[in-house]
Design a protein around this motif. Structure first.
Motif, mmCIF file in Angstrom:
data_model
loop_
_atom_site.group_PDB
_atom_site.id
_atom_site.type_symbol
_atom_site.label_atom_id
_atom_site.label_comp_id
_atom_site.label_asym_id
_atom_site.label_seq_id
_atom_site.Cartn_x
_atom_site.Cartn_y
_atom_site.Cartn_z
ATOM 1 N N THR A 19 -8.601 0.125 -0.865
ATOM 2 C CA THR A 19 -8.016 0.744 -2.052
ATOM 3 C C THR A 19 -6.822 -0.107 -2.442
ATOM 4 O OG1 THR A 19 -6.616 2.132 -0.667
ATOM 5 C CG2 THR A 19 -8.656 3.111 -1.465
ATOM 6 N N LYS A 20 -6.800 -0.484 -3.680
ATOM 7 C CA LYS A 20 -5.661 -1.272 -4.156
ATOM 8 C C LYS A 20 -5.321 -0.774 -5.537
ATOM 9 C CE LYS A 20 -4.321 -5.146 -2.670
ATOM 10 N NZ LYS A 20 -3.386 -5.325 -1.547
ATOM 11 N N PHE A 21 -4.132 -0.250 -5.666
ATOM 12 C CA PHE A 21 -3.695 0.270 -6.954
ATOM 13 C C PHE A 21 -2.565 -0.603 -7.474
ATOM 14 C CE2 PHE A 21 -5.724 3.757 -4.845
ATOM 15 C CZ PHE A 21 -6.421 4.395 -5.856
ATOM 16 N N TYR A 22 -2.699 -1.056 -8.672
ATOM 17 C CA TYR A 22 -1.651 -1.912 -9.223
ATOM 18 C C TYR A 22 -0.589 -1.105 -9.947
ATOM 19 C CZ TYR A 22 -4.633 -5.576 -7.624
ATOM 20 O OH TYR A 22 -5.363 -6.380 -6.803
ATOM 21 N N THR A 23 -0.704 0.195 -9.828
ATOM 22 C CA THR A 23 0.341 1.098 -10.276
ATOM 23 C C THR A 23 0.631 1.973 -9.081
ATOM 24 O OG1 THR A 23 -0.923 1.219 -12.292
ATOM 25 C CG2 THR A 23 0.984 2.633 -12.136
ATOM 26 N N GLN A 24 1.866 2.257 -8.857
ATOM 27 C CA GLN A 24 2.168 3.052 -7.668
ATOM 28 C C GLN A 24 1.780 4.506 -7.901
ATOM 29 O OE1 GLN A 24 6.016 1.581 -8.018
ATOM 30 N NE2 GLN A 24 5.955 0.396 -6.128
ATOM 31 N N LEU A 25 0.994 5.001 -6.964
ATOM 32 C CA LEU A 25 0.466 6.357 -7.088
ATOM 33 C C LEU A 25 0.670 7.084 -5.766
ATOM 34 C CD1 LEU A 25 -3.051 6.347 -8.751
ATOM 35 C CD2 LEU A 25 -0.903 7.103 -9.694
ATOM 36 N N ARG A 74 4.830 -9.145 -14.454
ATOM 37 C CA ARG A 74 5.091 -7.784 -13.975
ATOM 38 C C ARG A 74 6.585 -7.464 -14.011
ATOM 39 N NH1 ARG A 74 0.701 -4.611 -12.127
ATOM 40 N NH2 ARG A 74 2.377 -3.132 -11.970
ATOM 41 N N HIS A 98 4.028 -4.889 -6.886
ATOM 42 C CA HIS A 98 3.787 -3.505 -6.474
ATOM 43 C C HIS A 98 5.074 -2.728 -6.250
ATOM 44 C CE1 HIS A 98 -0.583 -3.905 -5.699
ATOM 45 N NE2 HIS A 98 -0.255 -5.179 -5.583
ATOM 46 N N LEU A 157 -2.982 5.796 -14.278
ATOM 47 C CA LEU A 157 -2.916 4.442 -13.735
ATOM 48 C C LEU A 157 -2.183 3.496 -14.662
ATOM 49 C CD1 LEU A 157 -6.425 3.907 -12.195
ATOM 50 C CD2 LEU A 157 -4.253 3.824 -11.042
ATOM 51 N N GLN A 200 0.809 -1.213 0.000
ATOM 52 C CA GLN A 200 0.000 0.000 0.000
ATOM 53 C C GLN A 200 0.849 1.274 0.000
ATOM 54 O OE1 GLN A 200 -2.753 -1.823 -0.840
ATOM 55 N NE2 GLN A 200 -3.946 -0.316 0.258
ATOM 56 N N ARG A 249 6.518 3.283 -2.886
ATOM 57 C CA ARG A 249 6.473 3.920 -4.203
ATOM 58 C C ARG A 249 7.785 3.599 -4.908
ATOM 59 N NH1 ARG A 249 2.042 3.886 -2.804
ATOM 60 N NH2 ARG A 249 0.891 5.513 -1.721
ATOM 61 N N PRO A 250 7.820 3.834 -6.215
ATOM 62 C CA PRO A 250 9.040 3.442 -6.929
ATOM 63 C C PRO A 250 10.285 4.110 -6.344
ATOM 64 C CG PRO A 250 7.341 4.173 -8.455
ATOM 65 C CD PRO A 250 6.830 4.427 -7.092
ATOM 66 N N ASN A 287 -6.263 -2.100 -13.222
ATOM 67 C CA ASN A 287 -5.372 -1.072 -12.718
ATOM 68 C C ASN A 287 -5.621 -0.725 -11.258
ATOM 69 O OD1 ASN A 287 -6.029 -0.382 -15.765
ATOM 70 N ND2 ASN A 287 -3.927 0.189 -15.316
ATOM 71 N N ALA A 288 -6.868 -0.879 -10.838
ATOM 72 C CA ALA A 288 -7.148 -0.542 -9.452
ATOM 73 C C ALA A 288 -8.441 -1.205 -9.023
ATOM 74 C CB ALA A 288 -7.258 0.970 -9.273
ATOM 75 N N VAL A 319 0.125 1.180 -16.707
ATOM 76 C CA VAL A 319 1.350 0.418 -16.565
ATOM 77 C C VAL A 319 1.939 0.345 -17.953
ATOM 78 C CG1 VAL A 319 2.327 -1.781 -15.956
ATOM 79 C CG2 VAL A 319 0.339 -0.950 -14.741
#
Lengths: 1044, 177
Positions: B17-23, A160, A125, A883, A88, A91-92, B3-4, A885
């Motif tokens: 909340t689950k995002f498969y791209t880091q935000l 991924r 993730h 969003l 959760q 971040r990158p 994506n989410a 990818v």
């Protein structure tokens, strides 16, 4: 304060209704404290609370390191919290990711499948390219794990990995393929592979063609609808690359369409057929027609099926995809499609609208547009409060609220809640969309479908009233204005292009401008329609002679409220005013009676009254125009008051020449024709033009000379001659333009040039001279030395004369060069724009003037158009969706040539990596051994008073310092320091050994977590010292803080 | 791919909340509010597909030219009692299948909690994540079978029911503290 777990946090939240914010702040502070605790349970529960609050927007990136600590816990439940927090919150750019890598590697090789699952679920993730490369070695063996759940998750994780680092797919792909081909594989694993292949497939379909037989087998086995859907999706991407698939696929697909009970599969079959272009390739054959009819029938069935809006929605999407190829089939179903335009659901309406836009033809255009108009008129406007963007979007953040509806919270989720079925009022953006679509439909193919322009003008006026209000601050220019100015542009377009309805257009412009109608046209709810006023005023000015009631228009233009309009519209107003005035007052035939004089004086006085305040307008354009016209009007006023009327006993009371000749000549010129957007680009730059040299090196002198000339002005005016000359050329060149030809009745061109003549004959008129002189005076700064440039440059004067002649200039500049090939140009335009010629219509014939352009367009435009898609694609590449990818890296990775050159090299690469890893492991062991010895040595030195952590660190630092001076980098220094510390035994350590260690140290991040853990078992105080990397130093300082 | 995955209640309070791209957290919240604004105004009779929220729609226009791309193009939702379940996905997913996927998700929750309600999800949001983790990994659907999902979650440990005293009247007790 007692420690709270998540339960208590949530309960507390629910109890503190009203001051949740405060409560959360307090809870966050507590968490910050608790998470540093040594007690893993407390740490874990604090982290879980943070994760919960993160959901509400409370950033927890500061806890990244603590997350890692909990992740490395040995208890599964704590580990799970840690991994969840990582998913959760990482971040990158989270820097502890480097440290997490080792933990992930370790957990991937765990014996417990639950722990492997955690790592597998988390990697997608947090993955980044360097990590991808190193995790690959640990992931690949998991593909043959005994548990199906692990295998399928591994496959997705590998996908991924490939997204961030495409090269990893090379070693992974053969194994994934092997899994797919394995008939005995667990069906859920096969399904997961199909999902992944489907994701990969659309990027490089050709690489996946070899899989087609197996996929076909899976499809026809038909065990799993989910998988079937994905396979069909994949096939639709493969078909364009292997046309033979069509023949193979059609029978099973049609069978599925006819037999499957699953609506989703049925739909995807149809969608696959459409998307794969099957219909296009079998078009014409009986089989093909049958399939097409089957698809369309099923889609139609979905549309009319009562009570399932979802099917209606997806059916419309599918329809939209075949509008181009199967227009007739769509038209046959236009009845049900049009029904959807009135659907209660905005989503469905939007889709239907899209579809309708593609579907219109000259037969149904009016019906469709009328229908949309009716919808706009009858639907209520969403009130400001209902508009979600007005209240919700301005919410700063989501605050967890105490829930007030206990009963509601316990409602069983299986039951659907009943809400009112009232259709929501049309939201603003939908309104805007409808208007845009109507304009698009009507103007498509240069009004190719338009039968009745009078009707269209009426529609445009109606649309103005339906413009959504964009009255909120900040939205004004973006929302309502833009759509209403689009309507204005359409009106202008029609007025200019379609001569036959110009009078109607002028009348429409008048109706838009009338202040009495303003209440009606622009309802107080918003000023959304105001954007149309620019075009309306322009039309009113340009075609003032066609206005039904110019006096009333002038009155409206001069209304005090007009002064408050946006500058953009106001410029157009100010331009239009003298034009309308000239129509009202320039009558040369009728005598200059007293009443006429009074009228004229009244008009000019009102104009002066209107313009005076505008000379101070903040917008420069408005200001300049106002100043110019104000002077003109003062002159006119003066002229008309001085002109004798019949009461002054003149034989024939002539109206003042300024009004009948001078002012009209400012505005009556050549007709304005539409000019192609590209025309300006095609104007060849004059060869002698060099923008770097000053236009006139002795500008000062010229200015002085002009001043002098002004004082000495005589009849023999060079400017007049110049003007005269240019006007004839202009006239000729203009006449040569094909579009202009078709526009003008033969007489008009002549009458125009005669008016130019007349103008020159009247030169000696005093007023006129005065006016010209004034104008020239104004031009002076721009006046270009006539001796040098008279033939080429357009004097400012000319521009003033054709007041709105912006477009004219385009023609004017290259006139000399283009004259020769004008006839070719004519035919060229004809050839290129066949649609622009009037299309034969059942009822009326309208001439539609096409854009004027220059002959060179083809040659020049082609490179531009060819480059623009590239540019736009580059742009879209740069702007990544939120969003999204990005999988574009995959498209350059070829998988097909397994065993060939490419993979061979990378295989090698992969093996080398493995060898490296082994070496690393060896080196690690060695270091481990050394460390243990070091520790023992240390214990020997200080056996009694085991120092506390801080002291050890200090001592260590002292030791380090002198060594650092040695040549070699820090790691080497530390390594030698370590060796020295161990004692003489190790002194013989060869330089090679040091080197090895150095290399090993470079891998610090990987090793650090693992080693520190191992060391923990041996002696806790060593933990912080052992790794000599900067990263470790960071950890050390954290640990110290904890103690302090 | 997906994506989410978002779950929130009728008031827009997030439950998952689950995002498969880091935000960024802030962007996540904005997206959530935008989607809630879209979804909350829809009548029950409306279809289960949302237009793209402004945050996502920005450059969707330029992408729509090609039929497939990495950009999210589909927002699917379902409304159960007090909760909205939202999936944001790209064009490689089938819209109707996604609706079924949400159904499987809710059924799995129902199976685990027995008559699942919002309170269960609030207090067991870890379990909520666990269920999702069994179904979707890294944005790719890995399991659609109800039994296997439930089995997978149960293997991770006992699934707690909501605290008993949290039911009706329970609020009174806690409010007194």
């Amino acid at each position: 304060m007692f420690e709270k777990d998540l339960y208590q946090l949530i309960r507390g939240l629910r109890a503190h209704k009203g001051n949740e914010r405060e409560y959360i702040q307090k809870a966050l502070t507590e968490c910050q404290r608790e998470i540093k605790s040594q007690d893993m349970d407390q740490k874990g529960s604090a982290l879980l609370k943070l994760v919960y609050l993160e959901m509400f927007g409370h950033d927890m990136s500061w806890a990244a390191f603590n997350v890692l600590e909990v992740m490395s816990s040995s208890k599964y439940l704590q580990k799970r919290v840690g991994y969840l927090a990582a998913v959760q919150s990482y971040r990158p750019d989270t820097d502890v990711l480097m440290l997490a890598e080792n933990l992930l590697k370790k957990d991937l090789t765990s014996a417990d499948k639950l722990i492997i699952s955690l790592a597998l679920g988390t990697i997608p993730h947090v993955i980044n390219p360097p990590m991808a490369n190193s995790l690959l070695t640990d992931l690949l063996p998991r593909l043959s794990h005994s548990h199906a759940a692990i295998r399928k998750k591994t496959i997705v994780t590998l996908y991924r990995l490939a997204l961030v680092y495409p090269e990893t797919l090379r070693p992974a792909w053969p194994k994934i393929k092997e899994r797919l081909q394995d008939e005995n594989e667990d069906p859920s694993v096969t399904a997961a592979i199909v999902n992944v292949v489907c994701e990969l497939g659309w990027r490089r379909p050709q690489d996946f063609l070899p899989l087609a037989p197996r996929l076909f087998e899976l499809l026809t086995a038909g065990t799993n609808n989910w998988m079937g859907i994905k396979i069909i999706k994949l096939f639709s991407a493969l078909i364009p690359h292997e046309p033979r698939l069509i023949k193979k696929l059609l029978p099973p697909l049609t069978a599925l369409i006819k037999s499957t009970p699953a609506m989703s599969l049925l739909y995807e079959c149809i969608n696959g057929i459409i998307q794969g272009g099957v219909l296009e390739s079998v078009q014409g054959t009986t089989e093909g027609d049958e399939v097409a009819r089957l698809c369309v029938d099923k889609l139609r069935g979905m549309l009319v099926l009562e009570g399932d809006p979802n099917l209606r929605y997806v059916a419309l999407i599918a329809f939209a995809k075949i509008t181009d190829s199967y227009t007739d089939l769509i038209s046959a179903n236009s009845d049900v499609i049009l029904e959807c335009i009135d659907d209660a659901d905005i989503s469905i309406r939007t889709r239907a609208l899209d579809l309708a836009t593609g579907m219109v033809n000259s037969m149904n255009l009016q019906a469709v547009v009328e229908r949309l108009l009716r919808q706009l008129k009858t639907a209520g406007t969403a009130s400001e409060l209902d508009d979600p963007s007005n209240d919700r979007a301005t919410h700063s953040a989501i605050v967890p609220m105490a829930d007030d509806d206990e009963d509601g919270m316990q409602a069983n989720l299986r039951r659907r809640e009943q809400k009112s079925n009232q259709p929501p009022p049309l939201p603003t953006d939908f309104r805007q969309l409808v208007i845009e679509r109507i304009l698009e439909m009507c103007s498509k193919d240069m009004y190719g479908n338009m039968n009745d322009f009078e009707w269209y003008v009426g529609v445009l006026v109606d649309l103005v009233r339906q413009c959504p209000s964009g009255a909120q601050e900040g939205h004004e220019s973006s929302l309502g204005q833009s759509v209403s100015s689009a309507i204005g542009a359409e009106l202008l377009n029609v007025a200019i292009r379609v001569k036959a309805v110009r009078a109607e257009a002028a009348a429409a412009a008048q109706s838009l401008l009338m202040t009495e109608r303003r209440e009606y046209l622009f309802p107080p709810a918003g000023t959304g329609g105001n954007g149309v006023l620019f075009a309306a005023a322009f039309i009113a000015g340009e075609y003032a002679e066609l206005l039904p009631d110019p006096a009333a228009v002038l009155t409206s233009l001069l209304h005090t409220s007009s002064g408050q309009l946006p500058a953009f519209s106001l410029t157009s107003y100010v331009q239009a005013i003298p034009k309308v005035l000239s129509v009202l007052t320039s009558d040369q035939q009728s005598p200059w009676t007293a009443s006429r004089k009074t009228h004229t004086m009244l008009f000019t006085a009102r104009i002066i009254h209107f313009l005076e305040p505008l000379t101070l307008h903040p917008n420069l354009d408005v200001q300049e125009l106002a100043v110019e016209y104000l002077d003109l009007m003062r002159l006119a006023s003066e002229a008309s008051s001085n002109q004798p009327t019949e009461e002054d006993h003149v034989d024939y009371p002539e109206p003042p020449l300024l009004l009948t000749q001078a002012i009209p000549s400012l505005f009556i010129g050549m007709e304005l024709n539409p000019v192609a957007r590209s025309a300006l680009r095609n104007v060849p730059p004059p060869e002698e033009m060099d923008l770097d040299i000053p236009l006139n090196s002795n500008l000062q002198m010229v200015l002085q000379k002009a001043e002098y000339e002004y004082e000495l002005d005589d009849g023999d005016d060079e400017v007049y001659r110049l003007y005269h000359e240019r006007s004839t050329i202009n006239g000729k060149a203009f006449g040569a333009k094909p579009a202009a030809d078709s526009l003008e009745p033969p007489g008009q061109g002549q009458s125009r040039s005669s008016s130019y003549q007349a103008e020159d004959l009247d030169e000696e008129a005093i007023e006129r001279k005065k006016a010209e002189r004034r104008e020239r005076y104004r031009d002076d700064p721009f006046y270009i030395d006539s001796e040098r440039n008279s033939g080429v440059n357009t004097p400012m004067h000319n521009i003033l004369r054709d007041t709105n002649g912006g477009e004219l200039d385009v023609d004017a500049i290259p006139v000399m060069q283009l004259k020769l090939d004008s006839s070719e140009m004519h035919s060229d335009v004809e050839k290129r724009k066949p649609k622009a010629r009037p299309v034969s219509k059942p009822k009326k014939r309208f001439e539609i003037v096409s854009d004027e352009t220059l002959g060179v367009e083809e040659a020049r435009a082609s490179p531009i158009t060819s480059s623009s898609p590239a540019k736009s694609s580059a742009l879209s590449r740069a702007k990544k969706n939120l969003l999204e990818v990005d999988s574009s890296g995959l498209s350059s990775l070829s998988l097909s040539d397994t065993g060939a050159v490419g993979p061979g090299a990378s295989q090698h690469d992969f093996e080398r990596r493995q060898a490296e890893e082994e070496e690393m492991a060896k080196a690690m062991k060695e270091v481990e051994r050394l460390r243990l010895e070091m520790q023992r040595a240390q214990e020997r030195i200080q056996p009694h008073n085991a120092p506390e952590e801080g002291m050890v660190v200090k001592r260590k630092k002292k030791k380090k310092k002198p060594k650092v001076e040695q040549p070699g980098d820090e790691e080497a220094a530390i390594a030698t320091a370590a060796i020295a510390g161990i004692g003489t035994n190790e002194d013989e350590n060869s330089p090679a050994g040091v080197k090895k260690k150095k290399m090993m140290m470079k891998r610090k991040s990987k090793a650090s977590t693992g080693t520190s853990e191992k060391l923990d078992e041996d002696g806790k105080h060593w933990e912080t010292e052992v790794p000599s990397k900067p990263k470790r130093k960071k950890k050390r300082s954290v640990a110290l803080e904890d103690d302090g | 791919m997906i994506n989410a995955v978002l779950v929130f209640n009728n008031n827009g309070q997030p439950r998952l909340t689950k995002f498969y791209t880091q935000l960024d957290t802030a962007v996540q919240q904005r997206l959530l509010t935008e989607i809630f604004a879209l979804v909350s105004t829809r009548p029950n009779s409306a279809c289960n597909f949302l237009p793209l929220p402004p945050l996502l729609a920005n450059n969707a226009a330029s992408k729509s030219a090609s039929s497939q791309s990495d950009a999210p193009s589909l927002v699917t939702y379902r409304h159960y009692a007090t909760l909205y379940f939202i999936l944001i996905s790209t064009s490689t997913e089938s819209p109707l299948a996604l609706l079924d996927l949400i159904q499987v998700f809710v059924e799995a929750l129902d199976r685990l909690f027995e008559n699942v309600c919002e309170l269960d999800l609030i207090f067991n949001f870890e379990t909520l994540h666990a269920v999702l983790g069994e179904m979707i990994v890294g944005g790719v659907v890995v399991e659609t079978g109800l039994e296997k999902v439930v089995e997978g979650v149960r293997a991770q440990g006992r699934v707690a029911k909501r605290p008993v005293n949290e039911s009706r009247g329970g609020a009174g007790i806690w409010a007194g503290r």
